[in-house]
Design a protein around this motif. Sequence first.
Motif, PDB file in Angstrom:
ATOM      1  N   ASN A 256       0.857  -1.187   0.000  1.00 41.08           N
ATOM      2  CA  ASN A 256       0.000   0.000   0.000  1.00 41.08           C
ATOM      3  C   ASN A 256       0.891   1.233   0.000  1.00 41.08           C
ATOM      4  OD1 ASN A 256      -2.264   1.751   0.372  1.00 41.08           O
ATOM      5  ND2 ASN A 256      -1.772   1.818   2.574  1.00 41.08           N
ATOM      6  N   HIS A 257       0.651   2.171  -0.896  1.00 42.64           N
ATOM      7  CA  HIS A 257       1.442   3.398  -0.935  1.00 42.64           C
ATOM      8  C   HIS A 257       0.548   4.574  -1.306  1.00 42.64           C
ATOM      9  CE1 HIS A 257       1.427   3.228  -5.319  1.00 42.64           C
ATOM     10  NE2 HIS A 257       1.835   1.961  -5.252  1.00 42.64           N
ATOM     11  N   GLY A 258       1.129   5.745  -1.324  1.00 44.50           N
ATOM     12  CA  GLY A 258       0.363   6.970  -1.540  1.00 44.50           C
ATOM     13  C   GLY A 258       0.209   7.377  -2.983  1.00 44.50           C
ATOM     14  N   GLY A 259       0.456   6.475  -3.901  1.00 49.16           N
ATOM     15  CA  GLY A 259       0.298   6.799  -5.315  1.00 49.16           C
ATOM     16  C   GLY A 259       1.621   6.940  -6.023  1.00 49.16           C
ATOM     17  N   ARG A 260       1.553   6.914  -7.353  1.00 53.90           N
ATOM     18  CA  ARG A 260       2.771   7.016  -8.149  1.00 53.90           C
ATOM     19  C   ARG A 260       2.935   8.435  -8.667  1.00 53.90           C
ATOM     20  NH1 ARG A 260       3.849   6.116 -13.603  1.00 53.90           N
ATOM     21  NH2 ARG A 260       1.737   5.289 -13.960  1.00 53.90           N
ATOM     22  N   ILE A 261       4.150   8.916  -8.604  1.00 52.32           N
ATOM     23  CA  ILE A 261       4.463  10.263  -9.088  1.00 52.32           C
ATOM     24  C   ILE A 261       4.191  10.340 -10.594  1.00 52.32           C
ATOM     25  CG2 ILE A 261       6.297  11.976  -9.388  1.00 52.32           C
ATOM     26  CD1 ILE A 261       7.656  10.794  -6.951  1.00 52.32           C
ATOM     27  N   GLY A 262       3.500  11.392 -11.035  1.00 49.38           N
ATOM     28  CA  GLY A 262       3.233  11.600 -12.447  1.00 49.38           C
ATOM     29  C   GLY A 262       1.888  11.077 -12.890  1.00 49.38           C
ATOM     30  N   THR A 263       1.161  10.431 -11.993  1.00 52.36           N
ATOM     31  CA  THR A 263      -0.158   9.910 -12.367  1.00 52.36           C
ATOM     32  C   THR A 263      -1.229  10.967 -12.262  1.00 52.36           C
ATOM     33  OG1 THR A 263      -0.514   9.136 -10.119  1.00 52.36           O
ATOM     34  CG2 THR A 263       0.435   7.564 -11.694  1.00 52.36           C
ATOM     35  N   PHE A 264      -0.917  12.049 -11.563  1.00 54.15           N
ATOM     36  CA  PHE A 264      -1.900  13.116 -11.419  1.00 54.15           C
ATOM     37  C   PHE A 264      -1.614  14.205 -12.460  1.00 54.15           C
ATOM     38  CE2 PHE A 264      -1.281  11.202  -7.245  1.00 54.15           C
ATOM     39  CZ  PHE A 264      -2.579  10.818  -6.936  1.00 54.15           C
ATOM     40  N   ARG A 265      -2.548  14.436 -13.288  1.00 53.18           N
ATOM     41  CA  ARG A 265      -2.378  15.426 -14.347  1.00 53.18           C
ATOM     42  C   ARG A 265      -3.296  16.626 -14.100  1.00 53.18           C
ATOM     43  NH1 ARG A 265       0.582  13.337 -18.459  1.00 53.18           N
ATOM     44  NH2 ARG A 265       0.799  11.053 -18.550  1.00 53.18           N
ATOM     45  N   LYS A 266      -2.866  17.737 -14.591  1.00 55.78           N
ATOM     46  CA  LYS A 266      -3.647  18.950 -14.412  1.00 55.78           C
ATOM     47  C   LYS A 266      -4.918  18.878 -15.249  1.00 55.78           C
ATOM     48  CE  LYS A 266      -3.358  23.979 -14.668  1.00 55.78           C
ATOM     49  NZ  LYS A 266      -2.519  25.157 -15.013  1.00 55.78           N
ATOM     50  N   ALA A 267      -6.021  19.162 -14.621  1.00 58.24           N
ATOM     51  CA  ALA A 267      -7.308  19.082 -15.322  1.00 58.24           C
ATOM     52  C   ALA A 267      -7.375  20.143 -16.418  1.00 58.24           C
ATOM     53  CB  ALA A 267      -8.445  19.266 -14.333  1.00 58.24           C
ATOM     54  N   LYS A 268      -7.961  19.739 -17.531  1.00 57.49           N
ATOM     55  CA  LYS A 268      -8.088  20.689 -18.644  1.00 57.49           C
ATOM     56  C   LYS A 268      -9.146  21.732 -18.342  1.00 57.49           C
ATOM     57  CE  LYS A 268      -6.673  17.366 -22.178  1.00 57.49           C
ATOM     58  NZ  LYS A 268      -7.061  16.673 -23.438  1.00 57.49           N
TER      59      LYS A 268
END
Length: 434
Positions: A421-433
């Motif tokens: 279990n981790h806090g997510g992968r770096i770069g998976t969150f993208r800025k919403a258009k």
Amino acid sequence: MVHGKKLAKETLLPSVLEDDDAETESEKLQLGEQRASRTEVNVRGPKDQHSSPDGNVLDRGEREGEEGEEEEEEEENEEEELGGQECVISDEDYDTDLELGGKEEAYDPTGKTCYMEACEMLQVVPASYFLHHMQDSELSLMHRGLGPQGTKALAVPLVTNTSILRLNLRDNWMEGMGGAAIAEMLKENCYITEVDLSDNNLGDYGTRSIAGMLKENSTLMSLNLSGNHFTDQSTEHLGPALITNTKLQHLDISHNALGERAGQTLGHALSENTGLRSVSLAWNCIRGRGAVMLADGLGGNISLRMVDLSYNGFGKEGAIALGQALKENNVLEELNVSNNRIPPEGAIRLAMGLKVNKTIKSLNMGRNPIQNAGCYGILKSIQENPDSAMEALDFADITVNQDFEDLYTTVKEIFPALTINHGGRIGTFRKAKA
């Protein structure tokens, strides 16, 4: 003279025995011998003379007979006094049907009667829930506001209660006095195996009593002392008790104010203890030298299966000591060191212990600033240990990169049961258009 004695006697005891036939023959013979042995009075005077009913003066023989009767009445009065005294002694020394009122008290194994008496003496209101559940195997009296006096009253019937096996007295603000009463009760009760005294403000005074109980009790297996304002001074009593006691298996002393000195004391105690299976020291202030000593103690322990050290301040030094402990310990299965301000260097040093450890199944490193580098180092150590028993890694709120994800895929082939279990992968969150 005899007549004067008679008058004095009649003044003290106005009633005399009237039935002379009640005497036994032996008593009459004894009285006759006593009359015969008395010295006759040779001097006569006006006071020695008595008139008969017809007005004639009685002669000496008749007076002696009358005096004999008077003496006989005196003897009977004395016997009556002695007999009365014997009756009084008998009434005091022995129970009678009159005292019992013709009713016998039934044996009360639950102690209901003594509980009511204790409540009356301590001037507290009896807990109705307790009265209705005294014969249950589990008694839960959480949040009842018993206070010190109410707890003392409750402890009285629990001394002899044979039904209750699990006792939950959480959040009753019993303080040190109430904790001492429960501790004294547990010295005598040999049936209760689980006790929850959390959130009761026991303080250092209460710890002293609990520690004394642990040195004598041989049946208690689980004890929760969470949230009781314990300080470093508390462990000075608790530490030696944990060395002596070998029956207690589960101990919770989380949410207290245990500091560096407490870590040193408990570290020594845990290295010597052979009974505990799980211990929780979460939400304390163990750091610095105390954290290192505590970790060293865990390395020498031979019985603990689960240890919770979350929300302390182990930092880099503590993590390094834990890494060494994991090399030495061969029984520990679950370790929680989340929220301990451990940096990436500390995580990597801790991971060195995982390279050789064969028993640890669950490791929680969540909410530590170990970053991706720390997570990667720990996972890499598991990959390099073919004998690893690891089944669960928790890196909650710690973000990882693609390199970690790739390594996880590889390790998953070696250890299919491993979950992370981790806090997510770096770069998976993208800025919403827009």
